[in-house]
Design an enzyme around this catalytic site. Structure first.
Site, PDB file in Angstrom:
ATOM      1  N   ALA A   1     -37.821  -1.425  62.987  1.00 52.09           N
ATOM      2  CA  ALA A   1     -38.362  -0.282  62.243  1.00 52.09           C
ATOM      3  C   ALA A   1     -38.544   1.170  62.993  1.00 52.09           C
ATOM      4  CB  ALA A   1     -39.836  -0.740  61.979  1.00 52.09           C
ATOM      5  N   GLY A   2     -38.096   2.190  62.504  1.00 45.28           N
ATOM      6  CA  GLY A   2     -38.284   3.493  63.116  1.00 45.28           C
ATOM      7  C   GLY A   2     -37.240   3.932  63.771  1.00 45.28           C
TER       8      GLY A   2
ATOM      9  N   GLY B   1     -38.828   3.238  58.229  1.00 45.11           N
ATOM     10  CA  GLY B   1     -38.083   4.386  57.699  1.00 45.11           C
ATOM     11  C   GLY B   1     -38.287   5.658  58.251  1.00 45.11           C
TER      12      GLY B   1
ATOM     13  N   LYS C   1     -37.789 -13.933  58.527  1.00 47.03           N
ATOM     14  CA  LYS C   1     -38.281 -12.838  59.177  1.00 47.03           C
ATOM     15  C   LYS C   1     -39.794 -12.961  58.186  1.00 47.03           C
ATOM     16  CE  LYS C   1     -38.287  -7.999  59.864  1.00 47.03           C
ATOM     17  NZ  LYS C   1     -37.986  -6.613  59.471  1.00 47.03           N
TER      18      LYS C   1
ATOM     19  N   ASN D   1     -32.034  -0.648  59.536  1.00 48.90           N
ATOM     20  CA  ASN D   1     -31.494  -0.488  58.212  1.00 48.90           C
ATOM     21  C   ASN D   1     -31.306   0.925  57.759  1.00 48.90           C
ATOM     22  OD1 ASN D   1     -32.789  -1.851  55.047  1.00 48.90           O
ATOM     23  ND2 ASN D   1     -31.028  -0.824  55.350  1.00 48.90           N
TER      24      ASN D   1
END
Length: 257
Positions: free
Chosen positions: A187-188, A161, A100, A209
């Site tokens: 993401a987000g 995040g 990635k 994550n």
């Protein structure tokens, strides 16, 4: 293959949920959350991996790379040179070619530097890497990545995040429609319902994550994401009813008393 199987760069994934391995309290919690998520693939930040201090635990003590796909990433890289060096190191360390790529623009927004990202993608593909690429939600730049050999397009839902969820559904929808490689929102994502929305739109998968690791109960949240992704995918395959501006009775109107 069945419609519930995701194929990325020759790898078949039963789960369309990919999870990260950072931000957890310890490796034990990491492993429990990942198992609860049902994910077949996990991202690993190469620059943050302990390879020198043999007294400290390492991720592979808790997760078997023969049973789950490790996806080395370039988290924390702010230039093409840093990213290339990191992924070449990953290849030397573990023979990893499926990777990635993320090249960040600045430390405040952590938005992708797309000039450096496209440059890095070209080089890595020429070197034989299979590259899943973190990118902005710009359809033109996403197409440029695909044209240069990206194995998967990974547009952000919102800043890394942030937990803000999908902020630009229109652009994500365009990217999905134009792409011939998997589109995985990265993401987000803030909670399970965000993942469901992404899957209902037709995304091939989601990467999560912070939303799991920073939850009050990460293992419970991991299970919620597992179910949310499955639900969203099923809803997409089912085909939602058309939207209308006015009411439409749910019961037949003929033959009323």
């Amino acid at each position: 293959m069945k419609k519930n199987i995701l194929k990325v760069a020759g790898k078949y994934l039963k789960s369309r949920l990919i999870v990260g391995t950072g931000k957890y309290k310890n490796f034990s919690e990491t492993a429990k959350a990942i198992h609860a998520s049902g994910a077949d693939m996990v991202t690993v930040a190469v620059r943050r991996v302990n390879i020198l201090d043999k007294k400290k635990p390492i991720l592979t003590d808790y997760l078997n790379p023969k049973k789950i796909i490790f996806l080395p990433n370039t988290a924390g890289c702010f230039s093409s040179e840093e990213a290339l060096r990191t992924l070449r190191l990953a290849r030397e360390m573990g023979g990893w070619k499926l990777v990635k790529l993320e090249v960040l623009g600045d430390k405040k927004t952590l938005y992708p530097n797309m000039i450096e990202t496209i440059k890095s993608t070209k080089i890595l593909v020429k070197e034989g890497f299979k590259v899943m690429v973190y990118c902005t939600d710009d359809p033109l730049l996403a197409k440029k990545l695909e044209d240069n050999g990206a194995s998967a397009i990974m547009p952000l839902a919102s800043p890394i995040g942030s937990g803000l969820g999908l902020q630009n559904k229109i652009n994500i929808s365009i990217i999905i429609k134009q792409s011939k490689v998997p589109v995985i929102v990265d993401a987000g994502i803030g909670t399970a319902s965000d993942a469901t929305i992404a899957m209902e739109m037709g995304c091939d998968g989601v990467l999560v994550n912070s939303a799991i690791a920073n939850a009050k109960k990460p293992i419970v949240m991991a299970k919620a994401f597992k179910e949310a992704v499955i639900s969203g995918r099923n809803a997409y395959l089912a085909g939602r009813m058309p939207k209308k501006n006015f009411a439409s009775p749910s019961s037949p109107t003929e033959g009323l008393i």
